[in-house]
Structures are given as structure tokens and as C-alpha cells.
Design an enzyme around this catalytic site. Sequence first.
Site, PDB file in Angstrom:
ATOM      1  N   ILE A 117       0.846  -1.205   0.000  1.00  0.00           N
ATOM      2  CA  ILE A 117       0.000   0.000   0.000  1.00  0.00           C
ATOM      3  C   ILE A 117       0.879   1.253   0.000  1.00  0.00           C
ATOM      4  CG2 ILE A 117      -1.939   1.204   1.076  1.00  0.00           C
ATOM      5  CD1 ILE A 117      -2.700  -1.422   2.438  1.00  0.00           C
ATOM      6  N   ASP A 143      14.877   1.382  10.324  1.00  0.00           N
ATOM      7  CA  ASP A 143      13.891   0.620  11.103  1.00  0.00           C
ATOM      8  C   ASP A 143      13.127   1.613  11.985  1.00  0.00           C
ATOM      9  OD1 ASP A 143      12.630  -0.985  13.030  1.00  0.00           O
ATOM     10  OD2 ASP A 143      14.287  -2.412  13.096  1.00  0.00           O
ATOM     11  N   SER A 181       2.521  -7.273   8.397  1.00  0.00           N
ATOM     12  CA  SER A 181       1.123  -7.158   7.974  1.00  0.00           C
ATOM     13  C   SER A 181       0.397  -8.481   7.719  1.00  0.00           C
ATOM     14  CB  SER A 181       1.056  -6.308   6.690  1.00  0.00           C
ATOM     15  OG  SER A 181       1.636  -7.020   5.608  1.00  0.00           O
ATOM     16  N   THR A 188       7.699  -4.213  15.794  1.00  0.00           N
ATOM     17  CA  THR A 188       7.482  -3.149  14.795  1.00  0.00           C
ATOM     18  C   THR A 188       6.151  -2.431  15.013  1.00  0.00           C
ATOM     19  OG1 THR A 188       8.893  -4.040  13.065  1.00  0.00           O
ATOM     20  CG2 THR A 188       6.994  -2.793  12.328  1.00  0.00           C
ATOM     21  N   THR A 214      -6.276  -1.140  10.502  1.00  0.00           N
ATOM     22  CA  THR A 214      -7.009  -2.209   9.832  1.00  0.00           C
ATOM     23  C   THR A 214      -8.359  -2.463  10.492  1.00  0.00           C
ATOM     24  OG1 THR A 214      -6.958  -4.599   9.468  1.00  0.00           O
ATOM     25  CG2 THR A 214      -5.654  -3.799  11.289  1.00  0.00           C
ATOM     26  N   ASP A 215      -9.283  -3.041   9.718  1.00  0.00           N
ATOM     27  CA  ASP A 215     -10.573  -3.426  10.310  1.00  0.00           C
ATOM     28  C   ASP A 215     -10.436  -4.646  11.235  1.00  0.00           C
ATOM     29  OD1 ASP A 215     -10.105  -5.349   8.351  1.00  0.00           O
ATOM     30  OD2 ASP A 215     -11.998  -5.056   7.284  1.00  0.00           O
ATOM     31  N   GLU A 216      -9.268  -5.323  11.174  1.00  0.00           N
ATOM     32  CA  GLU A 216      -9.114  -6.544  11.986  1.00  0.00           C
ATOM     33  C   GLU A 216      -9.112  -6.248  13.487  1.00  0.00           C
ATOM     34  OE1 GLU A 216      -6.646  -9.637  10.714  1.00  0.00           O
ATOM     35  OE2 GLU A 216      -6.925  -9.166   8.601  1.00  0.00           O
ATOM     36  N   TYR A 267      -1.444 -10.365  15.009  1.00  0.00           N
ATOM     37  CA  TYR A 267      -1.350  -9.194  14.116  1.00  0.00           C
ATOM     38  C   TYR A 267      -2.393  -8.152  14.524  1.00  0.00           C
ATOM     39  CZ  TYR A 267      -2.538  -6.275  10.090  1.00  0.00           C
ATOM     40  OH  TYR A 267      -2.858  -5.203   9.284  1.00  0.00           O
ATOM     41  N   LYS A 285      -1.896  -4.316  16.024  1.00  0.00           N
ATOM     42  CA  LYS A 285      -2.423  -3.105  15.371  1.00  0.00           C
ATOM     43  C   LYS A 285      -3.362  -2.362  16.337  1.00  0.00           C
ATOM     44  CE  LYS A 285      -1.858  -1.852  11.662  1.00  0.00           C
ATOM     45  NZ  LYS A 285      -0.790  -0.997  11.055  1.00  0.00           N
TER      46      LYS A 285
HETATM   47  P1  NAD Z   1       3.365  -4.843   3.449  1.00  0.00           P
HETATM   48  O1  NAD Z   1       3.711  -6.000   4.326  1.00  0.00           O
HETATM   49  O2  NAD Z   1       3.203  -5.056   1.985  1.00  0.00           O
HETATM   50  O3  NAD Z   1       4.487  -3.709   3.613  1.00  0.00           O
HETATM   51  C1  NAD Z   1       4.992  -3.323   4.867  1.00  0.00           C
HETATM   52  C2  NAD Z   1       6.172  -2.389   4.627  1.00  0.00           C
HETATM   53  O4  NAD Z   1       6.664  -1.959   5.904  1.00  0.00           O
HETATM   54  C3  NAD Z   1       7.356  -3.054   3.909  1.00  0.00           C
HETATM   55  O5  NAD Z   1       7.898  -2.197   2.954  1.00  0.00           O
HETATM   56  C4  NAD Z   1       8.355  -3.308   5.028  1.00  0.00           C
HETATM   57  O6  NAD Z   1       9.698  -3.339   4.595  1.00  0.00           O
HETATM   58  C5  NAD Z   1       8.073  -2.122   5.946  1.00  0.00           C
HETATM   59  N1  NAD Z   1       8.466  -2.382   7.347  1.00  0.00           N
HETATM   60  C6  NAD Z   1       8.146  -3.462   8.098  1.00  0.00           C
HETATM   61  N2  NAD Z   1       8.724  -3.354   9.308  1.00  0.00           N
HETATM   62  C7  NAD Z   1       9.391  -2.170   9.331  1.00  0.00           C
HETATM   63  C8  NAD Z   1      10.170  -1.485  10.299  1.00  0.00           C
HETATM   64  N3  NAD Z   1      10.384  -2.021  11.516  1.00  0.00           N
HETATM   65  N4  NAD Z   1      10.690  -0.284   9.991  1.00  0.00           N
HETATM   66  C9  NAD Z   1      10.493   0.272   8.753  1.00  0.00           C
HETATM   67  N5  NAD Z   1       9.785  -0.340   7.779  1.00  0.00           N
HETATM   68  C10 NAD Z   1       9.228  -1.548   8.067  1.00  0.00           C
HETATM   69  O7  NAD Z   1       2.094  -4.185   4.098  1.00  0.00           O
HETATM   70  P2  NAD Z   1       0.809  -3.528   3.407  1.00  0.00           P
HETATM   71  O8  NAD Z   1      -0.134  -4.604   3.038  1.00  0.00           O
HETATM   72  O9  NAD Z   1       1.255  -2.550   2.418  1.00  0.00           O
HETATM   73  O10 NAD Z   1       0.181  -2.772   4.659  1.00  0.00           O
HETATM   74  C11 NAD Z   1       0.601  -1.445   4.976  1.00  0.00           C
HETATM   75  C12 NAD Z   1      -0.147  -0.977   6.204  1.00  0.00           C
HETATM   76  O11 NAD Z   1      -1.546  -1.020   5.952  1.00  0.00           O
HETATM   77  C13 NAD Z   1       0.075  -1.833   7.444  1.00  0.00           C
HETATM   78  O12 NAD Z   1       0.135  -0.988   8.552  1.00  0.00           O
HETATM   79  C14 NAD Z   1      -1.159  -2.720   7.509  1.00  0.00           C
HETATM   80  O13 NAD Z   1      -1.438  -3.070   8.839  1.00  0.00           O
HETATM   81  C15 NAD Z   1      -2.212  -1.793   6.947  1.00  0.00           C
HETATM   82  N6  NAD Z   1      -3.356  -2.414   6.264  1.00  0.00           N
HETATM   83  C16 NAD Z   1      -3.156  -3.328   5.269  1.00  0.00           C
HETATM   84  C17 NAD Z   1      -4.255  -3.833   4.575  1.00  0.00           C
HETATM   85  C18 NAD Z   1      -4.075  -4.828   3.438  1.00  0.00           C
HETATM   86  O14 NAD Z   1      -5.091  -5.307   2.916  1.00  0.00           O
HETATM   87  N7  NAD Z   1      -2.869  -5.126   3.001  1.00  0.00           N
HETATM   88  C19 NAD Z   1      -5.538  -3.429   4.935  1.00  0.00           C
HETATM   89  C20 NAD Z   1      -5.716  -2.514   5.982  1.00  0.00           C
HETATM   90  C21 NAD Z   1      -4.605  -2.006   6.623  1.00  0.00           C
HETATM   91  O1  DAU Z   2      -8.791  -6.702   6.744  1.00  0.00           O
HETATM   92  C1  DAU Z   2      -7.596  -6.001   6.538  1.00  0.00           C
HETATM   93  C2  DAU Z   2      -6.441  -6.968   6.577  1.00  0.00           C
HETATM   94  O2  DAU Z   2      -6.495  -7.702   5.363  1.00  0.00           O
HETATM   95  C3  DAU Z   2      -5.079  -6.293   6.727  1.00  0.00           C
HETATM   96  O3  DAU Z   2      -5.024  -5.664   7.969  1.00  0.00           O
HETATM   97  C4  DAU Z   2      -3.949  -7.320   6.614  1.00  0.00           C
HETATM   98  O4  DAU Z   2      -2.700  -6.660   6.634  1.00  0.00           O
HETATM   99  C5  DAU Z   2      -4.107  -8.064   5.318  1.00  0.00           C
HETATM  100  O5  DAU Z   2      -3.126  -9.093   5.256  1.00  0.00           O
HETATM  101  C6  DAU Z   2      -5.497  -8.677   5.213  1.00  0.00           C
HETATM  102  O6  DAU Z   2      -5.679  -9.724   6.180  1.00  0.00           O
HETATM  103  P1  DAU Z   2      -6.486 -11.073   5.841  1.00  0.00           P
HETATM  104  O7  DAU Z   2      -6.034 -12.114   6.780  1.00  0.00           O
HETATM  105  O8  DAU Z   2      -7.929 -10.815   5.724  1.00  0.00           O
HETATM  106  O9  DAU Z   2      -5.903 -11.334   4.345  1.00  0.00           O
HETATM  107  P2  DAU Z   2      -5.403 -12.651   3.629  1.00  0.00           P
HETATM  108  O10 DAU Z   2      -5.209 -12.294   2.195  1.00  0.00           O
HETATM  109  O11 DAU Z   2      -4.294 -13.310   4.350  1.00  0.00           O
HETATM  110  O12 DAU Z   2      -6.684 -13.591   3.724  1.00  0.00           O
HETATM  111  C7  DAU Z   2      -7.914 -13.201   3.146  1.00  0.00           C
HETATM  112  C8  DAU Z   2      -8.909 -14.327   3.402  1.00  0.00           C
HETATM  113  O13 DAU Z   2      -8.498 -15.479   2.624  1.00  0.00           O
HETATM  114  C9  DAU Z   2      -8.940 -14.798   4.836  1.00  0.00           C
HETATM  115  O14 DAU Z   2     -10.264 -15.222   5.157  1.00  0.00           O
HETATM  116  C10 DAU Z   2      -8.016 -16.012   4.851  1.00  0.00           C
HETATM  117  C11 DAU Z   2      -8.230 -16.593   3.472  1.00  0.00           C
HETATM  118  N1  DAU Z   2      -7.056 -17.291   2.890  1.00  0.00           N
HETATM  119  C12 DAU Z   2      -5.848 -16.658   2.904  1.00  0.00           C
HETATM  120  C13 DAU Z   2      -4.744 -17.250   2.357  1.00  0.00           C
HETATM  121  C14 DAU Z   2      -3.395 -16.569   2.399  1.00  0.00           C
HETATM  122  C15 DAU Z   2      -7.217 -18.534   2.294  1.00  0.00           C
HETATM  123  O15 DAU Z   2      -8.318 -19.107   2.259  1.00  0.00           O
HETATM  124  N2  DAU Z   2      -6.114 -19.126   1.748  1.00  0.00           N
HETATM  125  C16 DAU Z   2      -4.886 -18.560   1.775  1.00  0.00           C
HETATM  126  O16 DAU Z   2      -3.903 -19.175   1.288  1.00  0.00           O
END
Ligand code: NAD
Ligand code: DAU
Length: 337
Positions: A12, A59, A83, A98, A123-125, A150, A154
Amino acid sequence: MKIFVTGGAGFIGSNFIHYWVKNHPDDQIVNFDKLTYAGNLENLSDIEKNSNYTFVHGDICDGNKVMEAMKGADIVVNFAAESHVDRSIMDPSPFLKTNVEGTGVLLNAALTHKVKRFHHISTDEVFGALPLNSPDKFNESTCYDPHSPYAASKASSDHLVRAYHTTYGLPISISNCSNNYGPYMFPEKLIPLAITNLLEGKKVPVYGDGLYVRDWLYVEDHCRAIDLILQKGKAGETYLIGSLTEDIPNIEIVEKILSLMGKKEDMIEFVKDRPGHDRRYAIDWRMIKRELGWEPQYSFDEYLKKTIDWYTTHQDWWKKIKTGEYQKYYEKQYEKS
Ligand code: NAD
Ligand code: DAU
């Protein structure tokens, strides 16, 4: 204006930096990232030489480095986090370090440098799980009830961010967003994992009965919401961001991907469930619509297809990732029960 982005080399964060460069070309951007397994500077190779973009390898738990790098910043946007829920179940410790301690370090630096806004990406989690087949949705008044390490990390960071507002007057904002999808998403998460496995001729692992529900949002819609919060949102406020108006269970998401990629249902493999797996997430995003005029613009079916096209035309990007450490993780995570 100078904007200090943490975790900008991740999924993101890198989409957000692309968005910001395009929409705010006069701003200076500092991207502060540790480059963990999820951080990838290739995500930003097209802008790395821009004069208004600087990368700092660091970091967020390193107080001195953060203090130095944040000098002169007007706004901090904190994406940096561990994440992935499944990794937090395998080993919670980097999540505590972290997501909790690192956020505390950033807050101290932001207070010292008197930043005008500290925006925390959450996150909504943190809200736990909703029952299936109910009209319930998470909103800004929903109580916290995190289930995975996780989600608990958060939730802790959100509380810390609010505490710095209440106690020290730091002008913060928080957004709790639902599941994003789009380019540069690390292929450990369901959508990119499914697409890249199918491109490799491998099956898609579906946890449990596959009837879990997530509220999928195209990543650029998330970036636009953050922009609006930074421009018009109130200090001290929390905004929920989501998208879907109807529930789509994981199994249907995977079936859509199979169909768009011309694959058959025998490419689905039901595997053992995630411990403590939250049944359903759904977001009531009426507050951000009412107060800031935001609503999702991108339709799920259309942008799922665009996302499949992106992974199909960027195989070099994810094939480099799906080696070494990734393979070890994959074997451990998906070993037969
Ligand atoms: P990601 O795992 O793709 O990226 C995380 C980034 O943070 C990476 O570039 C990593 O190198 C950096 N990082 C990790 N630890 C660090 C540290 N100690 N110091 C500096 N940098 C560090 O994550 P994402 O999916 O892009 O999520 C970004 C943010 O959005 C997170 O806070 C996550 O909780 C939140 N979020 C993600 C989702 C989703 O669907 N992916 C949804 C809602 C919220
Ligand atoms: O809701 C926001 C969150 O969404 C973020 O805060 C997290 O950073 C992000 O990773 C994501 O979490 P989820 O656990 O919801 O995402 P994930 O893609 O891991 O899983 C989505 C759904 O799919 C969940 O119900 C688990 C399921 N799943 C996931 C994987 C990796 C499977 O069924 N098979 C899989 O292999």
C-alpha cells in the site's frame, strides 16, 4: 510540504507514493523503510530518481535514525508494519516489536518535531469478527476485539496513537481499512497468491470451508481516502474505509479468479483452517462519505481483472519474490496437516 512515509516500499505504501507523486507533484516525499521480506524498492523504480523523492533505509524501532530522518516533516503517514496474519500466528514477536514499539518511536519523534499531522494506517481486523449472513458492519463506534497477534498489535498501536493525542495534543488521525488488492501486493495474501499460483500451474489453497468474508477495496481507493483525511480530516479523528455492499465469500473470490483466468475448479485445494480465523469483515463507510465526500470508485469485478492482468504482465516482479525465504514460508504454512 514534506511528507514522511514509513513502509513506502511495501504494497500500500508504494501505491500511496505513486499516488502522491502524481497528485501532489510539488511535495517532498521521504520514504523510510526497513526493507523486510515485504519491502521492495523495485515497486518505486520509476520514481527513484525524482528530485522530490528520497529513500531512507531504516527501522522504525531505531529512535536516533527516525529522529534524524523525520526532521522538517510536515506530515507523517505510518504504513510500516508486519502485515500478514498467518506469519503473526507462526511468530508474533516481530509484530509486537514493529507494530507496537515502532509506532511508539515514531510518535515520540513526531512530537519532538511538532509535525502538523501524524496519520496512522490501521485495519478493520482490530474489531474482531462479524457473524455471517447478518446486516452488521463495523463502524467508528465499534469496540475493539482483536483476535490474531497481528490484529492485537495493530489495536495496541491505535491505542498508543490516540493516547498521544489525548495526553500530549499530537494532531493524529487514524484510518481502519478493509482488505486491499491491486498491483505490488505481496503474493502471500489471498488474491495475489491465487493469481500467481495459477500462473505457475499450482492449486489455490482455500482455508477451512472457504465461507469467510472480507470487504475488498482497490488500493487506489484507499490512497485517495488517506489523501482526503490528510487534507480535510479532523485531528483526533478515526475514519473507517471499506467498499463492498454485498458479502463475497473467499471461495467465490477464488472462483472469479479461476473463471477470469480460464481455469477449472479442480485448481482449488481446501487446506487446514487458520487458527482463530475471523468469519466476516464488513465496513460501514458512511462517515467518511458524509464528512469528507469519499466513496469507492473502482468496481471489484473490473479491477480484479486489471489486477490479474498486472500479475500476468509483471511475472519478473513476483517470480523473484517466490524463491528462497518465500518457499520456506510457503512449505511451512501449507504443509499437510
Ligand atoms: P506490506 O507488508 O506489503 O508492507 C509493509 C512495509 O513496511 C514493507 O515495505 C516493510 O519493509 C516495511 N516495514 C516493516 N517493518 C518495518 C520497520 N520495523 N521499519 C520500517 N519499515 C518496516 O504491508 P501492506 O499490506 O502494504 O500494509 C501497509 C499498512 O496497511 C500496514 O500498517 C497494515 O497493517 C495496513 N493495512 C493493510 C491492509 C491490506 O489489505 N494489506 C488493509 C488494511 C490495513
Ligand atoms: O482486513 C484487513 C487486513 O487484510 C489487513 O489488515 C492485513 O494486513 C491483510 O493481510 C489482510 O488480512 P487477511 O487475513 O484478511 O488477508 P489474507 O489475504 O491473508 O486472507 C484473506 C482471506 O483469505 C482470509 O479469510 C483467509 C483466506 N485465505 C488466505 C490465504 C493466504 C485462504 O483461504 N487461503 C490462503 O492461502
